[in-house]
Design an enzyme around this catalytic site. Sequence first.
Site, PDB file in Angstrom:
ATOM      1  N   GLY A   1     -12.825 -12.297 -18.894  1.00 57.87           N
ATOM      2  CA  GLY A   1     -13.771 -11.529 -19.893  1.00 57.87           C
ATOM      3  C   GLY A   1     -13.388  -9.991 -19.463  1.00 57.87           C
ATOM      4  O   GLY A   1     -13.031  -9.213 -20.843  1.00 57.87           O
ATOM      5  N   THR A   2     -13.191  -9.884 -18.462  1.00 57.41           N
ATOM      6  CA  THR A   2     -12.929  -8.403 -18.178  1.00 57.41           C
ATOM      7  C   THR A   2     -11.377  -7.885 -18.784  1.00 57.41           C
ATOM      8  O   THR A   2     -11.510  -6.822 -19.518  1.00 57.41           O
ATOM      9  CB  THR A   2     -12.681  -8.170 -16.711  1.00 57.41           C
ATOM     10  OG1 THR A   2     -14.230  -8.291 -16.145  1.00 57.41           O
ATOM     11  CG2 THR A   2     -12.470  -6.566 -16.218  1.00 57.41           C
TER      12      THR A   2
ATOM     13  N   ASN B   1     -25.978  -8.701 -20.510  1.00 62.30           N
ATOM     14  CA  ASN B   1     -26.228  -9.750 -19.419  1.00 62.30           C
ATOM     15  C   ASN B   1     -27.304  -9.531 -18.487  1.00 62.30           C
ATOM     16  O   ASN B   1     -27.570 -10.345 -17.793  1.00 62.30           O
ATOM     17  CB  ASN B   1     -24.830  -9.366 -18.573  1.00 62.30           C
ATOM     18  CG  ASN B   1     -24.334  -7.959 -18.405  1.00 62.30           C
ATOM     19  OD1 ASN B   1     -24.401  -7.224 -18.960  1.00 62.30           O
ATOM     20  ND2 ASN B   1     -24.379  -7.651 -17.025  1.00 62.30           N
TER      21      ASN B   1
ATOM     22  N   SER C   1     -15.636 -15.395 -22.102  1.00 62.86           N
ATOM     23  CA  SER C   1     -15.254 -15.792 -20.575  1.00 62.86           C
ATOM     24  C   SER C   1     -15.422 -17.107 -20.523  1.00 62.86           C
ATOM     25  O   SER C   1     -16.696 -17.527 -20.687  1.00 62.86           O
ATOM     26  CB  SER C   1     -15.987 -14.727 -19.567  1.00 62.86           C
ATOM     27  OG  SER C   1     -15.701 -15.381 -18.290  1.00 62.86           O
ATOM     28  N   GLY C   2     -14.706 -17.782 -19.736  1.00 64.26           N
ATOM     29  CA  GLY C   2     -14.897 -19.169 -19.631  1.00 64.26           C
ATOM     30  C   GLY C   2     -16.178 -19.455 -18.395  1.00 64.26           C
ATOM     31  O   GLY C   2     -16.858 -20.469 -18.874  1.00 64.26           O
TER      32      GLY C   2
ATOM     33  N   CYS D   1     -23.582  -2.584  -5.311  1.00 68.97           N
ATOM     34  CA  CYS D   1     -23.364  -2.119  -3.947  1.00 68.97           C
ATOM     35  C   CYS D   1     -22.446  -1.289  -4.066  1.00 68.97           C
ATOM     36  O   CYS D   1     -21.363  -1.479  -4.199  1.00 68.97           O
ATOM     37  CB  CYS D   1     -23.511  -3.248  -2.972  1.00 68.97           C
ATOM     38  SG  CYS D   1     -23.403  -2.648  -1.278  1.00 68.97           S
TER      39      CYS D   1
END
Length: 384
Positions: free
Chosen positions: A71-72, A151, A199-200, A325
Site C-alpha cells: 500500500g505504501t 486506519n 494493500s493485500g 515510537c
Amino acid sequence: MERIYLDHNATTPIDESVLEAMLPYLKDRFGNPSSIHSEGQVVKEALNRAREQVAEYLGAESSEIVFTSCGTESDNMSLIGIYDYVRGKGNHIITTQVEHSAIMQSCKYLESRGAEVTYLPVNRDGELDLEEYKKSFREGTLLVSVMMANNETGVIFPIEEMVTIAHEKGVLFHTDGVQAVGKLAFNVKELDVDLLSLSGHKIYAPKGVGAVYIKKGVPCMSVVKGGTQEKGRRGGTENLASIVGLGQAMERLFHHQEEENKKIKKLRDFFEENIVAKVQGSYVNGVREKRVPNTSNICFKGVEGEGVILSLDLKGISASSGSACSSGAIEPSRILLSMGRSKEEAGASVRFSFGKSNTQEQVRKTVEIIPHVVEKLRAYSPFA
Ligand SMILES: *Cc1c(COP(=O)(O)O)cnc(C)c1O
C-alpha cells in the site's frame, strides 16, 4: 490460552483459500511472466486472472490495475508519479492532516522538491469541512489525495462528493483505499476517482503486495524504474504468488464481504456499547455512524493506552494504539491530536479492529476483561 486478535487494521491473517491459490506459484509454477516459453505463459495467465479479479471487485478495467509491492508503494506512486507528470501546470497538492504516513511522507518529500501542500484539518469527530476543502483549491492545484477510511478511527470521508468538486476544477483525485477495501461497498466508476491505492495484507492476502487503480488516460510516471512490466508503469519481475493471493482475496471479498461485515459490525457495536457503559470516563473517538464496520477507537481517560495494550496482551488480547515510537519516546497519535484531543487523551486511546474470525464469545470475554484492566491501571496512574 486462545489469543483474541483485535488488530485487523494493522494486518490480517492469510485466508485459507488465498494460501491454497498461492501455493502452486511458490512451487512448480515458478516461471517469469515475461518469458515466452510455457513456464512463462502459465504464470502470465495467472497474472492476468489476478488482474481481472482485482478489477472486478473495484468495477474497473483490468488494464487499469497496476500491481505494486505494498500500500505504501501504491500511495508513493500515486502522489510522486502524478506530480512528476503534471508539475508543469502547478505545484499545489491538497490532502488532510489524518492521512497514513505513506501519504504524509510522500507529501513531505514533494515539499522538499518545491511542492506546496494544504493539509486540511478535521473536527472533533474526525470529519472534514467541505467548505474549507472547496476554498483550498487555487491556481496550480494538481492533485487531491484523501483517504476513503481512516486506519485509526475508521471515519469515512465523503469521497464521491469530494471527487466531483475536484473534477469541476479540473484537478485529479487520488484516494488511499487501503482501509476501505473489504469494509465498504464501492465502485471506482461511481466514485469517479482517478487513482486508488490498496494493500493485500489488510484483506487476508499476504504482506508485500498491493495495487493501484489508475483510470484509463490518467498519466502516472513509474516510480520503480526498470523493465516494461505492468505496461511500463512499474518495473520489476512480478511477485506472482502474492499477486495471485491478492486476486483470490478480492474475489473472496466480492462474494462474502457483505455478510462478513454485518457480523463484524454487530460484534463491534456490542463491544463499544458495553465498554462505554461499563468503563467510566471512556468514550469513542470518531463520528458514530460514518465509520467502517470493524473499527473502534476508545479513549480510557486517566490511563496510558500502552499500559492497556500490554495488560491486554498478557491476557491474550491484541489491540493497538496509534502511537508511534519515534526517537525512543512514545508519541501520541497525530490523528487524534488533529481531532483536537489533548496529549493525555490521545495517549489514553486504544484501537480495537475486528475481523472475520472474531466470535461473539471472544468479544464477550474482552468486554469482561477491559474494565478490570482499566481500573487497575487507574489505581496506579499519576493522571487519574
Ligand atoms: C496499512 C496502510 C497503508 C500501508 O500499506 P502497506 O501495505 O502496509 O504498505 C496505507 N494506508 C493505509 C490507510 C493503511 O492502513
